[in-house]
Enzyme design. Sequence first.
Site, short mmCIF file in Angstrom:
data_model
loop_
_atom_site.label_atom_id
_atom_site.label_comp_id
_atom_site.label_asym_id
_atom_site.label_seq_id
_atom_site.Cartn_x
_atom_site.Cartn_y
_atom_site.Cartn_z
N TYR A 130 0.80 -1.23 -0.04
CA TYR A 130 -0.09 0.05 0.06
C TYR A 130 0.86 1.35 0.02
O TYR A 130 0.42 2.24 -0.06
CB TYR A 130 -1.01 0.10 1.16
CG TYR A 130 -2.28 -0.77 1.02
CD1 TYR A 130 -2.04 -2.33 1.12
CD2 TYR A 130 -3.27 -0.33 1.07
CE1 TYR A 130 -3.18 -3.13 0.95
CE2 TYR A 130 -4.57 -1.07 0.94
CZ TYR A 130 -4.18 -2.56 0.86
OH TYR A 130 -5.68 -3.24 0.74
N ASP A 144 -11.88 -9.46 5.14
CA ASP A 144 -13.24 -9.55 4.55
C ASP A 144 -13.81 -11.00 4.62
O ASP A 144 -14.77 -11.33 5.09
CB ASP A 144 -13.08 -9.18 2.94
CG ASP A 144 -13.35 -7.63 2.68
OD1 ASP A 144 -13.28 -7.06 3.54
OD2 ASP A 144 -14.09 -7.47 1.47
N LYS A 186 3.67 -14.88 3.81
CA LYS A 186 3.97 -15.69 2.70
C LYS A 186 5.57 -15.85 2.45
O LYS A 186 6.17 -15.54 1.49
CB LYS A 186 3.27 -15.00 1.66
CG LYS A 186 3.30 -15.94 0.39
CD LYS A 186 2.58 -17.13 0.39
CE LYS A 186 2.55 -18.10 -0.59
NZ LYS A 186 1.99 -19.41 -0.66
N ASP A 202 -2.19 -18.68 2.72
CA ASP A 202 -2.92 -19.54 1.95
C ASP A 202 -3.47 -20.62 2.76
O ASP A 202 -4.76 -20.85 2.86
CB ASP A 202 -2.27 -20.08 0.73
CG ASP A 202 -1.02 -20.75 1.07
OD1 ASP A 202 -0.31 -20.37 2.09
OD2 ASP A 202 -0.25 -21.39 -0.06
N ASP A 221 -6.08 -7.12 4.77
CA ASP A 221 -7.25 -6.52 3.92
C ASP A 221 -8.01 -7.75 3.66
O ASP A 221 -9.31 -7.81 3.89
CB ASP A 221 -6.82 -5.69 2.78
CG ASP A 221 -7.95 -5.22 1.96
OD1 ASP A 221 -8.83 -4.71 2.68
OD2 ASP A 221 -7.99 -5.37 0.72
C1 IPM Z 1 -10.47 -1.48 3.64
C2 IPM Z 1 -10.49 -1.29 2.10
C3 IPM Z 1 -9.12 -0.34 1.72
C4 IPM Z 1 -7.88 -1.11 2.00
C5 IPM Z 1 -9.52 0.23 0.26
C6 IPM Z 1 -10.75 1.07 0.30
C7 IPM Z 1 -8.08 1.12 0.04
O1 IPM Z 1 -10.29 -2.16 1.47
O2 IPM Z 1 -10.20 -0.86 4.62
O3 IPM Z 1 -10.25 -3.00 4.00
O4 IPM Z 1 -7.53 -1.98 1.02
O5 IPM Z 1 -7.40 -1.05 3.00
MN MN Z 2 -10.84 -4.25 2.89
#
Ligand code: IPM
Ligand code: MN
Length: 356
Positions: A135, A253, A192, A225, A249
Amino acid sequence: MSDKKKIAVIPGDGIGKEVIPQAVRVLEAVGADLALTHFDWGADRYLADETTVPADGFAMLARDFDAILVGAFGDPRVPSNIHAKEILLGMRFKMDLYANVRPVRLMDAALCPLKGIEPKDVDFVVIRENTEGVYSDAGGVFKQGTADEIAIQEDINTRKGVERILRYAFEYCATHKKFDGSPRRRVLMCDKSNAMTHAGGLWQRTFKEVAAEFPQIETQHMYVDALCMQMVRDPRGFDVIVTNNMFGDIITDLAAGLQGGLGMAASGNLHPGKTCMFEPVHGSAPPIAGKNIASPFGAILTAAMMLGHLGMTEQAEKIEAAVLEAVRQKKCTTDIGGSLGTKEAGEWVASFIACR
Ligand code: IPM
Ligand code: MN
Ligand code: NAD
């Protein structure tokens, strides 16, 4: 001088503009002593006058506020996503909010897509490095548009950056309990390092060194993984997971999927002693924006996390208990099995709190 905590509220785009008002309503219902200031940073402002972050915006946030409550950024009218990058990643990087803390807690078995998994089985936290990695925006594109085009995206890992996030994870483990009151015991580092050997080597060596300062805490390692597979096969063993920016990140999710989806997931972007920023894990969800269907619970739980950080533990717990009750009674949006709208779900939580 008032001792009200000063909060900058930045709803942003899409469902951010729907869920943050519900979080604010709940903060008001719980009687938290806050002074809120709203900011219009986001796609509408950018499209109107090209401002992403006003001059001195980050210095102003750090100087004038105790915390920042954020919705989400991302709008199809801004395909470059430049405003999201400058505002959201700007806060994380320029305010040096190096620890992205993302708790993963299952409130009700009905919300988990896995068979036979109970709330006590899913109670872990991901500590995501938030100021480095891929990032960092180091790199570039050469010979763009030609058959010889080259794109380079560097993965930056500094000794200081890696060490402080690992230490943060161990300190977090040493000082935080699970929701059932039992102590946290184990820090798992996810990387990784079998393929990304330069960065992985630094993480591995530093992990061993920092771990030696915390002999009471168990350590564990998994490649990212294998960790993903384990997370959907059996999440019961996870406690504190520490990892780099990109893996953090992605796995958060995935982890949100265990707790009922992105509508349930909260996060804090922290640097002890600095003005910290709190945001739900989800994005602006353009397809469902403006329809009053997004779950406000991720944003409401994020607001609770912010109160906990500001020392208002009792109010934070009241909010969490109210959301738990809403989930149990299905007073929630359709994504987690209810039939309420965004506003109505927020209203239910606020009035539950007000009646106690
Ligand atoms: C998060 C989001 C951000 C990230 C994006 C919007 C840049 O996915 O906060 O998880 O990747 O950090
Ligand atoms: Mn995210
Ligand atoms: P998203 O999180 O917006 O949506 C992913 C999925 O989850 C969609 O199906 C969406 O409908 C659902 N969802 C998300 N939040 C929900 C909620 N509160 N209630 C019910 N369902 C919910 O991710 P995306 O679609 O990949 O990204 C959309 C935009 O948001 C993009 O511009 C992206 O860059 C941005 N984004 C911003 C942030 C942030 O500001 N922190 C985080 C992630 C994505």
